[in-house]
Scaffold this motif. Sequence first.
Motif, PDB file in Angstrom:
ATOM      1  N   UNK A 159      43.512  42.110  37.094  1.00  0.00           N
ATOM      2  CA  UNK A 159      42.845  42.749  38.229  1.00  0.00           C
ATOM      3  C   UNK A 159      41.454  42.161  38.399  1.00  0.00           C
ATOM      4  N   UNK A 160      41.058  42.026  39.651  1.00  0.00           N
ATOM      5  CA  UNK A 160      39.707  41.581  39.973  1.00  0.00           C
ATOM      6  C   UNK A 160      39.217  42.404  41.162  1.00  0.00           C
ATOM      7  N   UNK A 161      37.986  42.885  41.050  1.00  0.00           N
ATOM      8  CA  UNK A 161      37.397  43.662  42.143  1.00  0.00           C
ATOM      9  C   UNK A 161      36.557  42.737  43.016  1.00  0.00           C
ATOM     10  N   UNK A 162      36.891  42.720  44.317  1.00  0.00           N
ATOM     11  CA  UNK A 162      36.215  41.846  45.271  1.00  0.00           C
ATOM     12  C   UNK A 162      35.213  42.664  46.091  1.00  0.00           C
ATOM     13  N   UNK A 163      34.055  42.059  46.336  1.00  0.00           N
ATOM     14  CA  UNK A 163      33.011  42.795  47.038  1.00  0.00           C
ATOM     15  C   UNK A 163      32.154  41.850  47.863  1.00  0.00           C
ATOM     16  N   UNK A 164      31.480  42.414  48.864  1.00  0.00           N
ATOM     17  CA  UNK A 164      30.482  41.687  49.646  1.00  0.00           C
ATOM     18  C   UNK A 164      29.233  42.547  49.741  1.00  0.00           C
ATOM     19  N   UNK A 165      28.127  41.927  50.105  1.00  0.00           N
ATOM     20  CA  UNK A 165      26.870  42.671  50.204  1.00  0.00           C
ATOM     21  C   UNK A 165      26.910  43.730  51.299  1.00  0.00           C
ATOM     22  N   UNK A 166      27.715  43.490  52.326  1.00  0.00           N
ATOM     23  CA  UNK A 166      27.819  44.481  53.408  1.00  0.00           C
ATOM     24  C   UNK A 166      29.014  45.411  53.222  1.00  0.00           C
ATOM     25  N   UNK A 167      29.600  45.399  52.017  1.00  0.00           N
ATOM     26  CA  UNK A 167      30.653  46.359  51.637  1.00  0.00           C
ATOM     27  C   UNK A 167      31.874  46.290  52.556  1.00  0.00           C
ATOM     28  N   UNK A 168      32.313  45.081  52.849  1.00  0.00           N
ATOM     29  CA  UNK A 168      33.525  44.933  53.649  1.00  0.00           C
ATOM     30  C   UNK A 168      34.753  45.411  52.860  1.00  0.00           C
ATOM     31  N   UNK A 201      30.202  31.912  40.031  1.00  0.00           N
ATOM     32  CA  UNK A 201      28.821  32.312  40.341  1.00  0.00           C
ATOM     33  C   UNK A 201      28.757  33.231  41.552  1.00  0.00           C
ATOM     34  N   UNK A 202      27.874  34.201  41.485  1.00  0.00           N
ATOM     35  CA  UNK A 202      27.664  35.123  42.597  1.00  0.00           C
ATOM     36  C   UNK A 202      26.937  34.398  43.729  1.00  0.00           C
ATOM     37  N   UNK A 203      27.463  34.528  44.945  1.00  0.00           N
ATOM     38  CA  UNK A 203      26.874  33.887  46.119  1.00  0.00           C
ATOM     39  C   UNK A 203      26.514  34.945  47.157  1.00  0.00           C
ATOM     40  N   UNK A 204      25.397  34.741  47.814  1.00  0.00           N
ATOM     41  CA  UNK A 204      24.968  35.663  48.867  1.00  0.00           C
ATOM     42  C   UNK A 204      25.786  35.441  50.139  1.00  0.00           C
ATOM     43  N   UNK A 205      26.031  36.537  50.853  1.00  0.00           N
ATOM     44  CA  UNK A 205      26.647  36.452  52.166  1.00  0.00           C
ATOM     45  C   UNK A 205      28.120  36.154  52.178  1.00  0.00           C
ATOM     46  N   UNK A 206      28.796  36.322  51.069  1.00  0.00           N
ATOM     47  CA  UNK A 206      30.224  36.040  51.030  1.00  0.00           C
ATOM     48  C   UNK A 206      30.892  36.936  49.986  1.00  0.00           C
ATOM     49  N   UNK A 207      32.154  36.667  49.704  1.00  0.00           N
ATOM     50  CA  UNK A 207      32.907  37.467  48.741  1.00  0.00           C
ATOM     51  C   UNK A 207      32.553  37.074  47.314  1.00  0.00           C
ATOM     52  N   UNK A 208      32.528  38.076  46.437  1.00  0.00           N
ATOM     53  CA  UNK A 208      32.287  37.861  45.007  1.00  0.00           C
ATOM     54  C   UNK A 208      33.229  38.737  44.199  1.00  0.00           C
ATOM     55  N   UNK A 209      33.413  38.386  42.948  1.00  0.00           N
ATOM     56  CA  UNK A 209      34.186  39.194  42.006  1.00  0.00           C
ATOM     57  C   UNK A 209      33.218  39.845  41.033  1.00  0.00           C
ATOM     58  N   UNK A 210      33.328  41.155  40.863  1.00  0.00           N
ATOM     59  CA  UNK A 210      32.388  41.882  40.011  1.00  0.00           C
ATOM     60  C   UNK A 210      33.062  42.536  38.805  1.00  0.00           C
ATOM     61  N   UNK A 211      34.372  42.474  38.720  1.00  0.00           N
ATOM     62  CA  UNK A 211      35.047  43.089  37.578  1.00  0.00           C
ATOM     63  C   UNK A 211      36.401  42.427  37.387  1.00  0.00           C
ATOM     64  N   UNK A 212      36.757  42.116  36.150  1.00  0.00           N
ATOM     65  CA  UNK A 212      38.063  41.529  35.865  1.00  0.00           C
ATOM     66  C   UNK A 212      38.673  42.219  34.656  1.00  0.00           C
ATOM     67  N   UNK A 213      39.974  42.440  34.721  1.00  0.00           N
ATOM     68  CA  UNK A 213      40.721  43.060  33.620  1.00  0.00           C
ATOM     69  C   UNK A 213      42.068  42.360  33.506  1.00  0.00           C
ATOM     70  N   UNK A 214      42.495  42.146  32.275  1.00  0.00           N
ATOM     71  CA  UNK A 214      43.751  41.458  31.987  1.00  0.00           C
ATOM     72  C   UNK A 214      44.581  42.321  31.036  1.00  0.00           C
ATOM     73  N   UNK A 215      45.895  42.399  31.260  1.00  0.00           N
ATOM     74  CA  UNK A 215      46.762  43.198  30.386  1.00  0.00           C
ATOM     75  C   UNK A 215      48.170  42.628  30.402  1.00  0.00           C
ATOM     76  N   UNK A 216      48.965  43.049  29.432  1.00  0.00           N
ATOM     77  CA  UNK A 216      50.349  42.580  29.353  1.00  0.00           C
ATOM     78  C   UNK A 216      51.227  43.651  28.726  1.00  0.00           C
ATOM     79  N   UNK A 217      52.531  43.501  28.947  1.00  0.00           N
ATOM     80  CA  UNK A 217      53.512  44.490  28.480  1.00  0.00           C
ATOM     81  C   UNK A 217      54.040  44.077  27.102  1.00  0.00           C
ATOM     82  N   UNK A 218      55.289  43.644  27.011  1.00  0.00           N
ATOM     83  CA  UNK A 218      55.922  43.235  25.748  1.00  0.00           C
ATOM     84  C   UNK A 218      55.774  44.318  24.688  1.00  0.00           C
ATOM     85  N   UNK A 219      56.033  45.570  25.068  1.00  0.00           N
ATOM     86  CA  UNK A 219      55.792  46.693  24.156  1.00  0.00           C
ATOM     87  C   UNK A 219      56.994  47.026  23.277  1.00  0.00           C
ATOM     88  N   UNK A 220      58.154  46.422  23.551  1.00  0.00           N
ATOM     89  CA  UNK A 220      59.341  46.789  22.773  1.00  0.00           C
ATOM     90  C   UNK A 220      59.441  45.953  21.504  1.00  0.00           C
TER      91      UNK A 220
END
Length: 438
Positions: free
Chosen positions: A33-42, A370-389
Amino acid sequence: MAAKDAQVRPIGLLERFHITRNFLGLDSCVVAAAKYTTQDHRTLTTDILLPALRQVIKTHPSLCVALKNELSSKAAFTRLQTIDLSQIVDFRDSDSLQTALEGQLYQGFNTKADAPLWRIQVLGDNTVILAVHHAIADGLSTIAFHRSLLQALRNGSFSDSPSLVQIPDTIRMLPPFEAFTNVWPSIPTILDRIYREFAPQYLKNDRHAWSGKPVPMIGSLRTNVRLISFPPHDVVAFCSLCRTHRATLTSAFYVLTVTVLSRMLAGDPRYKTISSSVAVSLRGVAGVSGDTICDFVSAHSAYPLVNPNFSWTAAARYAGKLRKQKRDARQSIGLFRLLFRNYVPFMRGLLGRKRDNGFTLSNLGRFDAPMLDGTWNVVNTVFAQCDVIIGAAFKLNVVCDPGGTLNVALTWGDDSVETDFVESFISQFQDAFHDLLV
């Protein structure tokens, strides 16, 4: 829909392993998962996301294939003629990332249909969750996907776009890993594997090892997820300690995990060691970049002694072992040749047995964007997997987001380890981490 004669290539050794594990119902997917954001909260809408996904699809051939004859010796990847994004992109109002990850990890793929081996869920806070079949993507591939999506969002023209994507007939997947390098295992490696399979239990290395509950005869893919984060200033301080002691974050987290588990197992005379594994990327050996979506991963297994005292010396020593494994771990891919394609009886033979690993640690490193002004950025990333059996009793899935926050997703199954045990481990792990910073 896939054309009947649109075979891209046969599946490889590791890919067959992951395909078999899935169609036997022993695994579901890898998620990131990655959270995408902009300065104007699009807000990410279909008009914004779908055109970007069209560009991502055209960049990565692995996203353009389906499986054919997966149960047979002639299993292959076939080219999809089209991908209908409206069928694989799901927008939800919910903002609960933990719940969403658990839902995705419980859901496999219908590989009997001519359908992509990936899907997308978009949460109300602009978090985009990729779920992908392990046969076409390892953990680093999920970061490659989000890096491509971020670039497409930054470069894209946001307008009405049809959900149907036409797949060109010129797509070419990378060959399987064994086409890049010699994966034949050494004689000692072969003999060690045979010994592990057929020696009496009382003579095996894991006879006194903690590995959670035995593999169930009939298990569930229901995957529990807990998310913890370490702030950037703590991560910087911890990484500085690692460099000072000639360790890495991965090796230090590994020793810290063993330390905490040892404290939790203190007083139980049954356990003298802890069975463990650490994911090892094989991309360097193959000369494949981190921007590629592929299945090029192995693992290093070990049985560290139960020891409640953290040691930087042990962390430095294990860092050296992992550096050596970047080449040696490829032999585990070659071991699949010894199955002579009899993957199904091999995996079914694991049911009801002692679990191979108590924990698995996978560290994807930092999402470098890198975070850039005036465009889309990623502010959070999470990685996970199954294989629980049949996999490890629990897994620590680690990734650092662009802002420097280190996110850890712990995953486990109801049949692999008790929930109270994992939650106690989480609490003690966080305390032990902060103790090292004092």
